[in-house]
Design a protein around this motif. Structure first.
Motif, PDB file in Angstrom:
ATOM      1  N   THR A 321     -56.048  19.302 -40.774  1.00 64.80           N
ATOM      2  CA  THR A 321     -54.842  19.581 -39.849  1.00 64.80           C
ATOM      3  C   THR A 321     -54.179  18.498 -39.328  1.00 64.80           C
ATOM      4  O   THR A 321     -52.928  18.123 -39.252  1.00 64.80           O
ATOM      5  CB  THR A 321     -54.941  20.570 -38.979  1.00 64.80           C
ATOM      6  N   ASP A 322     -54.967  17.467 -38.750  1.00 67.77           N
ATOM      7  CA  ASP A 322     -54.429  16.150 -38.342  1.00 67.77           C
ATOM      8  C   ASP A 322     -55.179  14.892 -39.013  1.00 67.77           C
ATOM      9  O   ASP A 322     -55.244  14.087 -38.312  1.00 67.77           O
ATOM     10  CB  ASP A 322     -55.046  16.217 -36.621  1.00 67.77           C
ATOM     11  N   THR A 323     -55.789  15.023 -40.072  1.00 66.12           N
ATOM     12  CA  THR A 323     -56.317  13.952 -40.886  1.00 66.12           C
ATOM     13  C   THR A 323     -55.853  13.932 -42.187  1.00 66.12           C
ATOM     14  O   THR A 323     -55.941  14.931 -42.899  1.00 66.12           O
ATOM     15  CB  THR A 323     -57.953  14.194 -40.778  1.00 66.12           C
ATOM     16  N   ASN A 361     -71.804   8.616 -34.488  1.00 70.30           N
ATOM     17  CA  ASN A 361     -71.857   9.206 -33.083  1.00 70.30           C
ATOM     18  C   ASN A 361     -70.725   8.475 -32.374  1.00 70.30           C
ATOM     19  O   ASN A 361     -71.057   7.677 -31.422  1.00 70.30           O
ATOM     20  CB  ASN A 361     -73.391   9.160 -32.477  1.00 70.30           C
ATOM     21  N   PRO A 362     -69.571   8.557 -32.504  1.00 68.58           N
ATOM     22  CA  PRO A 362     -68.281   8.374 -31.693  1.00 68.58           C
ATOM     23  C   PRO A 362     -68.496   8.917 -30.286  1.00 68.58           C
ATOM     24  O   PRO A 362     -68.845  10.264 -30.302  1.00 68.58           O
ATOM     25  CB  PRO A 362     -67.121   9.030 -32.352  1.00 68.58           C
ATOM     26  N   GLU A 363     -68.399   8.301 -29.330  1.00 68.20           N
ATOM     27  CA  GLU A 363     -68.418   8.913 -28.016  1.00 68.20           C
ATOM     28  C   GLU A 363     -67.333   9.466 -27.473  1.00 68.20           C
ATOM     29  O   GLU A 363     -66.970  10.257 -26.630  1.00 68.20           O
ATOM     30  CB  GLU A 363     -68.674   7.938 -26.940  1.00 68.20           C
ATOM     31  N   LYS A 364     -66.198   9.288 -28.181  1.00 71.44           N
ATOM     32  CA  LYS A 364     -64.929   9.959 -27.933  1.00 71.44           C
ATOM     33  C   LYS A 364     -64.869  11.410 -28.733  1.00 71.44           C
ATOM     34  O   LYS A 364     -64.943  11.373 -30.009  1.00 71.44           O
ATOM     35  CB  LYS A 364     -63.696   9.262 -28.637  1.00 71.44           C
ATOM     36  N   HIS A 365     -64.568  12.553 -28.329  1.00 71.49           N
ATOM     37  CA  HIS A 365     -65.134  14.008 -28.744  1.00 71.49           C
ATOM     38  C   HIS A 365     -63.956  14.334 -29.202  1.00 71.49           C
ATOM     39  O   HIS A 365     -63.433  15.756 -28.999  1.00 71.49           O
ATOM     40  CB  HIS A 365     -65.789  14.577 -27.956  1.00 71.49           C
ATOM     41  N   GLU A 366     -62.867  13.681 -30.000  1.00 69.75           N
ATOM     42  CA  GLU A 366     -61.716  14.300 -30.181  1.00 69.75           C
ATOM     43  C   GLU A 366     -61.981  14.770 -31.977  1.00 69.75           C
ATOM     44  O   GLU A 366     -62.919  14.579 -32.466  1.00 69.75           O
ATOM     45  CB  GLU A 366     -60.511  13.559 -30.185  1.00 69.75           C
ATOM     46  N   HIS A 367     -61.098  15.697 -32.042  1.00 67.92           N
ATOM     47  CA  HIS A 367     -61.243  16.228 -33.521  1.00 67.92           C
ATOM     48  C   HIS A 367     -61.243  15.427 -34.763  1.00 67.92           C
ATOM     49  O   HIS A 367     -60.322  14.372 -34.592  1.00 67.92           O
ATOM     50  CB  HIS A 367     -60.163  17.365 -33.792  1.00 67.92           C
ATOM     51  N   ASP A 368     -62.097  15.471 -35.554  1.00 63.76           N
ATOM     52  CA  ASP A 368     -62.396  14.395 -36.597  1.00 63.76           C
ATOM     53  C   ASP A 368     -62.263  12.786 -36.086  1.00 63.76           C
ATOM     54  O   ASP A 368     -61.881  12.028 -36.920  1.00 63.76           O
ATOM     55  CB  ASP A 368     -61.029  14.478 -37.463  1.00 63.76           C
ATOM     56  N   GLU A 369     -62.845  12.754 -35.147  1.00 61.22           N
ATOM     57  CA  GLU A 369     -62.837  11.336 -34.660  1.00 61.22           C
ATOM     58  C   GLU A 369     -63.773  10.349 -35.453  1.00 61.22           C
ATOM     59  O   GLU A 369     -63.179   9.275 -35.508  1.00 61.22           O
ATOM     60  CB  GLU A 369     -63.523  11.273 -33.157  1.00 61.22           C
TER      61      GLU A 369
END
Length: 479
Positions: A321-323, A361-369
């Motif tokens: 949806t946003d990627t 493992n991105p520390e930013k927990h946004e959708h599809d980060e």
């Protein structure tokens, strides 16, 4: 139509997807390992990557062969920089001492890149614990961040599983699933929806592994391979042969398990080795496919087998949806568990360059980060390729032939550490060069042997100077 099995959310559920989501490698060497519980018709997309020739500089070639000769004749074994053994749980910060396989700088915590005039700056806001950007064919590491940090891999470990097991069964071989094939699958695992007593082709099962990250498909293939414990041993042996020293296999599917680790560097080695295999390339680049469902019988009619569509969980390949679908993307594998967070290794081509990017493992927990940070690193890599001085190299398998050696890459010794200082941007690893103080006779012998090997080796490298990715299937983007 039979619906896909959708387990309740749990710590090992592949998350962050839509509801409908689902050889150059050396022969295996047997090493001790430990077992553990786990994690249609294809529609391949036409198109191939170009084979990129990356010539080796004469000075580099001479230095590489000289180093190899000195070590061979003198019998001096380079000292390996021993990485710490995996601990029971991941730490919040990378260890001060990490493996130096591929170059000394890759063992240094933090971001490693050689910025200079004309080299674009790295993307801002990257939050992944570990990442690496490499040239898939030359093996050059363009930039990295904690490349050898041992972290839980999640389903990206399925790349090693596929690279190990895929060549062992023909794609048209059929297998009837029995209850024991599905025993020991971890609670909340991602599943493709395999049914007991139904028959599947090996081709079907690999589509389930790559597209839906199905732990059920992994366990069925493991059962065909002699069981989960045997498959774990085979995977560990193959990882060792690839010089993936950061990897300790416990479950074949990447399901969270104590002391199961890999690294961004090792995952990139697995992807690069797997991409040498035609079937691996096909499966990891398939966007969607039909998968066999249950066999039904209506009245006295002939039993029929239903099918349902599965779609690749790689969001840079299938979109979200946003990627957006990343231009030139061709795979490879994603994962997501509680311990690992989101992990991803991707391969893409642009302008004759083929890059591999791994993000953990991105520390930013946004959708599809994880996909967003991967896309940023791909963008940087394509701009920086040919301009940035490498900080390391992807080592070749221990038993690889000379033709499999990456162009411009240092010759790897038995420990995986590059020999000499030919690796641009890397400091020499302690013990890589012959030690001084030997007898004059030994020195003369070394000099003679070195000269001969330079002449012979130079001829070999003129022909075998790249590790190509032949006919790599990708999803071409139309304007």
């Amino acid at each position: 139509m039979t619906q896909l099995h959708t387990p309740k959310a749990s710590r090992n559920q592949e998350t962050g997807r839509l509801s409908f989501m689902s050889p150059v490698s050396p022969p295996a060497i047997r090493f001790p390992g430990r077992g553990g519980a786990g994690g249609g018709t294809s529609q391949p997309v036409a198109g191939t990557f170009s084979i990129v020739s990356a010539p080796m500089k004469i000075a580099q070639r001479s230095l590489l062969i000289t180093s190899a000769a000195l070590l061979t004749v003198s019998g001096l074994a380079p000292s390996a920089f021993a990485a710490p053994k995996p601990s029971g749980s991941p730490t919040a910060a990378p260890p001060a001492r990490m493996s130096q396989v591929g170059g000394a700088r890759l063992g240094v915590p933090g971001t490693q890149v050689n910025l200079a005039t004309g080299v674009p700056v790295l993307p801002k806001g990257l939050t992944a614990r570990s990442w690496i950007v490499t040239d898939a064919e030359s093996g050059d590491v363009l930039a990295s961040h904690n490349a050898h940090w041992r972290l839980p891999p999640a389903s990206t470990l399925k790349m090693l599983f596929a690279d190990t097991v895929l060549p062992r069964f023909p794609r048209d071989q059929r297998h009837q699933v029995v209850p024991t094939d599905l025993a020991g699958i971890g609670a909340g695992s991602s599943m493709v929806g395999i049914k007991e007593n139904e028959t599947y082709t090996v081709h079907d099962l690999w589509l389930g592994v790559f597209l839906r990250s199905g732990n059920d498909a992994v366990h069925v293939l493991s059962a065909m391979n002699g069981g989960v414990p045997q498959t774990v041993k085979d995977m560990q042996a193959h990882a060792d042969a690839l010089q993936a020293g950061d990897t300790h296999v416990v479950s074949p599917d990447g399901y969270d398990a104590p002391r199961q680790y890999s690294s961004a560097y090792d995952l990139t080695l697995f992807a690069r080795s797997g991409l040498q295999k035609k079937d691996f390339r096909e499966y990891c680049s398939t966007v969607r496919a039909k998968f066999p469902g249950a066999t039904t019988s209506k009245g006295k009619g002939k039993p029929t087998r239903e099918t349902f569509e599965i779609q690749n969980t790689n969001r840079l390949l299938s979109g979200d949806t946003d990627t957006s679908v990343y231009p030139g993307i061709a795979g490879v594998k994603n994962g997501n568990t509680t311990n690992a967070g989101a992990t991803f290794t991707g391969v893409a081509e642009r302008g004759g360059k083929v890059l591999l990017v791994t993000v953990m493992n991105p520390e930013k927990h946004e959708h599809d980060e994880v996909y967003k940070e991967t896309a940023q690193l791909f963008d940087w890599g394509f701009k920086a390729a040919g301009k940035v001085k490498p900080v390391g190299v992807l080592v070749r398998p221990l038993n690889a032939t000379p033709s499999a050696r990456p162009s411009g890459a240092p010759s790897a010794n038995a420990t995986g550490a590059p020999q000499g200082t030919a690796n641009a941007g890397s400091e020499p690893v302690k013990g890589d060069t012959a030690q001084s103080g030997g007898s004059r006779g030994a020195g003369t012998a070394l000099a003679i042997a070195t000269g001969l090997l330079v002449l012979l080796g130079g001829a070999v490298f003129l022909v075998n100077r790249r590790w190509p990715l032949p006919d790599l299937m990708r999803r071409r983007q139309r304007p």
